[in-house]
Design a protein around this motif. Sequence first.
Motif, PDB file in Angstrom:
ATOM      1  N   GLY A  71      43.697  38.308  19.948  1.00 16.77           N
ATOM      2  CA  GLY A  71      43.241  39.387  20.814  1.00 16.77           C
ATOM      3  C   GLY A  71      42.210  38.877  21.795  1.00 16.77           C
ATOM      4  N   ALA A  72      41.977  39.635  22.871  1.00 15.42           N
ATOM      5  CA  ALA A  72      40.964  39.282  23.853  1.00 15.42           C
ATOM      6  C   ALA A  72      40.338  40.556  24.404  1.00 15.42           C
ATOM      7  CB  ALA A  72      41.568  38.459  24.993  1.00 15.42           C
ATOM      8  N   ILE A  73      39.010  40.550  24.496  1.00 17.71           N
ATOM      9  CA  ILE A  73      38.263  41.685  25.041  1.00 17.71           C
ATOM     10  C   ILE A  73      37.940  41.381  26.496  1.00 17.71           C
ATOM     11  CG2 ILE A  73      36.246  43.172  24.799  1.00 17.71           C
ATOM     12  CD1 ILE A  73      36.035  42.161  21.881  1.00 17.71           C
ATOM     13  N   LEU A  74      38.290  42.307  27.378  1.00 20.20           N
ATOM     14  CA  LEU A  74      38.129  42.125  28.809  1.00 20.20           C
ATOM     15  C   LEU A  74      37.015  43.001  29.367  1.00 20.20           C
ATOM     16  CD1 LEU A  74      41.910  42.341  29.806  1.00 20.20           C
ATOM     17  CD2 LEU A  74      40.591  40.256  29.329  1.00 20.20           C
ATOM     18  N   PHE A  75      36.416  42.554  30.456  1.00 23.65           N
ATOM     19  CA  PHE A  75      35.530  43.369  31.276  1.00 23.65           C
ATOM     20  C   PHE A  75      36.408  44.254  32.168  1.00 23.65           C
ATOM     21  CE2 PHE A  75      32.795  43.251  35.316  1.00 23.65           C
ATOM     22  CZ  PHE A  75      32.035  44.343  34.941  1.00 23.65           C
ATOM     23  N   GLU A  76      35.902  45.407  32.565  1.00 22.02           N
ATOM     24  CA  GLU A  76      36.702  46.369  33.330  1.00 22.02           C
ATOM     25  C   GLU A  76      37.319  45.745  34.579  1.00 22.02           C
ATOM     26  OE1 GLU A  76      36.181  50.706  35.594  1.00 22.02           O
ATOM     27  OE2 GLU A  76      34.553  49.902  34.354  1.00 22.02           O
ATOM     28  N   ARG A  77      36.539  44.973  35.328  1.00 26.62           N
ATOM     29  CA  ARG A  77      37.064  44.376  36.555  1.00 26.62           C
ATOM     30  C   ARG A  77      38.160  43.357  36.246  1.00 26.62           C
ATOM     31  NH1 ARG A  77      32.955  44.556  41.357  1.00 26.62           N
ATOM     32  NH2 ARG A  77      34.402  43.020  42.202  1.00 26.62           N
ATOM     33  N   THR A  78      38.039  42.687  35.104  1.00 31.33           N
ATOM     34  CA  THR A  78      39.090  41.750  34.707  1.00 31.33           C
ATOM     35  C   THR A  78      40.364  42.512  34.354  1.00 31.33           C
ATOM     36  OG1 THR A  78      37.398  40.265  33.835  1.00 31.33           O
ATOM     37  CG2 THR A  78      39.666  39.827  33.193  1.00 31.33           C
ATOM     38  N   MET A  79      40.223  43.607  33.624  1.00 28.57           N
ATOM     39  CA  MET A  79      41.379  44.439  33.279  1.00 28.57           C
ATOM     40  C   MET A  79      42.104  44.904  34.531  1.00 28.57           C
ATOM     41  SD  MET A  79      41.520  48.197  31.421  1.00 28.57           S
ATOM     42  CE  MET A  79      41.052  49.032  32.961  1.00 28.57           C
ATOM     43  N   ASP A  80      41.343  45.262  35.563  1.00 31.94           N
ATOM     44  CA  ASP A  80      41.942  45.774  36.799  1.00 31.94           C
ATOM     45  C   ASP A  80      42.457  44.665  37.707  1.00 31.94           C
ATOM     46  OD1 ASP A  80      41.491  48.449  36.167  1.00 31.94           O
ATOM     47  OD2 ASP A  80      39.487  48.446  37.069  1.00 31.94           O
ATOM     48  N   GLY A  81      42.164  43.408  37.354  1.00 37.88           N
ATOM     49  CA  GLY A  81      42.582  42.285  38.182  1.00 37.88           C
ATOM     50  C   GLY A  81      43.966  41.777  37.831  1.00 37.88           C
ATOM     51  N   GLU A  82      44.356  40.717  38.523  1.00 43.95           N
ATOM     52  CA  GLU A  82      45.669  40.113  38.319  1.00 43.95           C
ATOM     53  C   GLU A  82      45.545  38.603  38.144  1.00 43.95           C
ATOM     54  OE1 GLU A  82      48.071  41.173  41.666  1.00 43.95           O
ATOM     55  OE2 GLU A  82      48.462  43.208  40.921  1.00 43.95           O
ATOM     56  N   ILE A  83      46.519  38.043  37.469  1.00 46.18           N
ATOM     57  CA  ILE A  83      46.678  36.594  37.377  1.00 46.18           C
ATOM     58  C   ILE A  83      48.096  36.286  37.846  1.00 46.18           C
ATOM     59  CG2 ILE A  83      46.822  34.610  35.826  1.00 46.18           C
ATOM     60  CD1 ILE A  83      44.710  35.916  34.074  1.00 46.18           C
ATOM     61  N   ASP A  84      48.193  35.525  38.923  1.00 46.70           N
ATOM     62  CA  ASP A  84      49.494  35.185  39.505  1.00 46.70           C
ATOM     63  C   ASP A  84      50.329  36.428  39.788  1.00 46.70           C
ATOM     64  OD1 ASP A  84      48.776  32.524  39.310  1.00 46.70           O
ATOM     65  OD2 ASP A  84      49.793  32.228  37.395  1.00 46.70           O
ATOM     66  N   GLY A  85      49.665  37.466  40.308  1.00 47.09           N
ATOM     67  CA  GLY A  85      50.359  38.678  40.714  1.00 47.09           C
ATOM     68  C   GLY A  85      50.707  39.643  39.604  1.00 47.09           C
ATOM     69  N   LYS A  86      50.253  39.386  38.392  1.00 44.95           N
ATOM     70  CA  LYS A  86      50.572  40.247  37.256  1.00 44.95           C
ATOM     71  C   LYS A  86      49.273  40.805  36.658  1.00 44.95           C
ATOM     72  CE  LYS A  86      53.810  38.796  34.512  1.00 44.95           C
ATOM     73  NZ  LYS A  86      54.557  38.053  33.449  1.00 44.95           N
ATOM     74  N   PRO A  87      49.232  42.089  36.263  1.00 46.80           N
ATOM     75  CA  PRO A  87      48.022  42.648  35.657  1.00 46.80           C
ATOM     76  C   PRO A  87      47.571  41.816  34.451  1.00 46.80           C
ATOM     77  CG  PRO A  87      49.583  44.392  36.147  1.00 46.80           C
ATOM     78  CD  PRO A  87      50.307  43.099  36.385  1.00 46.80           C
ATOM     79  N   VAL A  88      46.258  41.594  34.350  1.00 50.97           N
ATOM     80  CA  VAL A  88      45.733  40.723  33.286  1.00 50.97           C
ATOM     81  C   VAL A  88      46.153  41.191  31.892  1.00 50.97           C
ATOM     82  CG1 VAL A  88      43.646  39.786  32.227  1.00 50.97           C
ATOM     83  CG2 VAL A  88      43.822  39.936  34.721  1.00 50.97           C
ATOM     84  N   PRO A  89      46.082  42.500  31.562  1.00 53.34           N
ATOM     85  CA  PRO A  89      46.530  42.893  30.216  1.00 53.34           C
ATOM     86  C   PRO A  89      47.967  42.484  29.921  1.00 53.34           C
ATOM     87  CG  PRO A  89      45.276  44.668  31.212  1.00 53.34           C
ATOM     88  CD  PRO A  89      45.517  43.654  32.281  1.00 53.34           C
ATOM     89  N   GLN A  90      48.844  42.588  30.925  1.00 53.84           N
ATOM     90  CA  GLN A  90      50.240  42.215  30.710  1.00 53.84           C
ATOM     91  C   GLN A  90      50.388  40.712  30.520  1.00 53.84           C
ATOM     92  OE1 GLN A  90      52.795  44.510  30.310  1.00 53.84           O
ATOM     93  NE2 GLN A  90      53.763  42.654  29.492  1.00 53.84           N
ATOM     94  N   VAL A  91      49.571  39.927  31.220  1.00 49.02           N
ATOM     95  CA  VAL A  91      49.590  38.475  31.026  1.00 49.02           C
ATOM     96  C   VAL A  91      49.261  38.152  29.573  1.00 49.02           C
ATOM     97  CG1 VAL A  91      48.470  36.292  31.650  1.00 49.02           C
ATOM     98  CG2 VAL A  91      49.020  37.970  33.428  1.00 49.02           C
ATOM     99  N   THR A 124      36.413  58.727  30.429  1.00 48.81           N
ATOM    100  CA  THR A 124      37.761  59.305  30.296  1.00 48.81           C
ATOM    101  C   THR A 124      38.730  58.658  31.274  1.00 48.81           C
ATOM    102  OG1 THR A 124      36.914  61.424  29.482  1.00 48.81           O
ATOM    103  CG2 THR A 124      39.122  61.419  30.441  1.00 48.81           C
ATOM    104  N   ASP A 125      38.302  58.492  32.518  1.00 52.35           N
ATOM    105  CA  ASP A 125      39.151  57.842  33.517  1.00 52.35           C
ATOM    106  C   ASP A 125      39.452  56.402  33.107  1.00 52.35           C
ATOM    107  OD1 ASP A 125      40.291  57.529  36.343  1.00 52.35           O
ATOM    108  OD2 ASP A 125      38.745  55.979  36.312  1.00 52.35           O
ATOM    109  N   LEU A 126      38.455  55.705  32.594  1.00 51.29           N
ATOM    110  CA  LEU A 126      38.649  54.318  32.175  1.00 51.29           C
ATOM    111  C   LEU A 126      39.641  54.237  31.019  1.00 51.29           C
ATOM    112  CD1 LEU A 126      37.996  51.323  32.203  1.00 51.29           C
ATOM    113  CD2 LEU A 126      35.901  51.813  30.921  1.00 51.29           C
ATOM    114  N   LEU A 127      39.544  55.145  30.058  1.00 42.96           N
ATOM    115  CA  LEU A 127      40.453  55.136  28.918  1.00 42.96           C
ATOM    116  C   LEU A 127      41.895  55.402  29.361  1.00 42.96           C
ATOM    117  CD1 LEU A 127      38.296  57.073  26.293  1.00 42.96           C
ATOM    118  CD2 LEU A 127      38.667  54.600  26.425  1.00 42.96           C
TER     119      LEU A 127
END
Length: 299
Positions: A71-91, A124-127
């Motif tokens: 598992g990995a815990i992300l910061f909000e901006r990281t969650m909203d970011g992308e790696i190689d065009g794909k959302p970080v959570p999906q990566v 609530t919005d973040l969740l």
Amino acid sequence: MNHQEMTQKIARGDGFIAALDQSGGSTPKALTGYGYQGNEWSDDEAMFGLIHDMRTRIVKADSFASGKVIGAILFERTMDGEIDGKPVPQVLIDKGIVPFIKIDKGLEDEVDGVQLMKPMPTVTDLLIRARDLGVFGTKERSVINLANAEGIRRAVEQQFDVARQVLAHDLVPIIEPEVSIKSPERAEADRMLLAAILSQLNSIPNGQQVMLKLTLPHEAGLFQPLVDHPKVLRVVALSGGFSRAEACAELARNPGMIASFSRALLSDLRHDHSDDDFDRTLGTAIGEIYDASTARVPG
């Protein structure tokens, strides 16, 4: 991985949870630890760009996808970011790593020996956003500095109030009431914390579970009742200022707990490492933390 598969991985998987969730207040320290001098960024956007580059390099490293990080815990901006065009959570999900998101907004000033979490008016919005991105769970941190029973009770009560909000959005909360390893009353604070958590677990509806992220206890094995509790999915340990060697040694004395380390995981990485050196250094840290997380050394 679907939600059920993520639940099984976190509940029973061999490995540990990487904490990649340094927020605005702790990012400069993380970057200087990564080898920057502090004059490489002029504003928050540039600073967050550098930390995103660091996290991208970690997530893309072969050693990070070794199967030892579950598992990995992300910061909000990281969650909203992308790696190689794909959302970080999906990566992360594609690598077999369960994503979590840090949702607290920092700490209040100390009162009664504890620092409660600041208000979270947009939680609530973040969740909702996190759930839509495939995130499995959340993490929220408060700090206990002294063995003050009333302060600890309020800190744990606040944590569980937030946890019930998280559960209502079909996410799994990691409750983190950190006992400072510098506390002169650490052993007693650990015992008070254990009692407060056991009391609050009764408020979690049957069929639901929370996770706990706790300081490695002064008395090895103290948190075994939480490890064994039916309403606790997993108990993970923070490094809390220990060196990696110290944190791993303490963790191995607490069977059933696994690591969720940040500084102890990343402390030897440098931005000017070659790709091979970076992956080798990260792999060494991952291997040591994995071994401690899967060890069964009696306390």
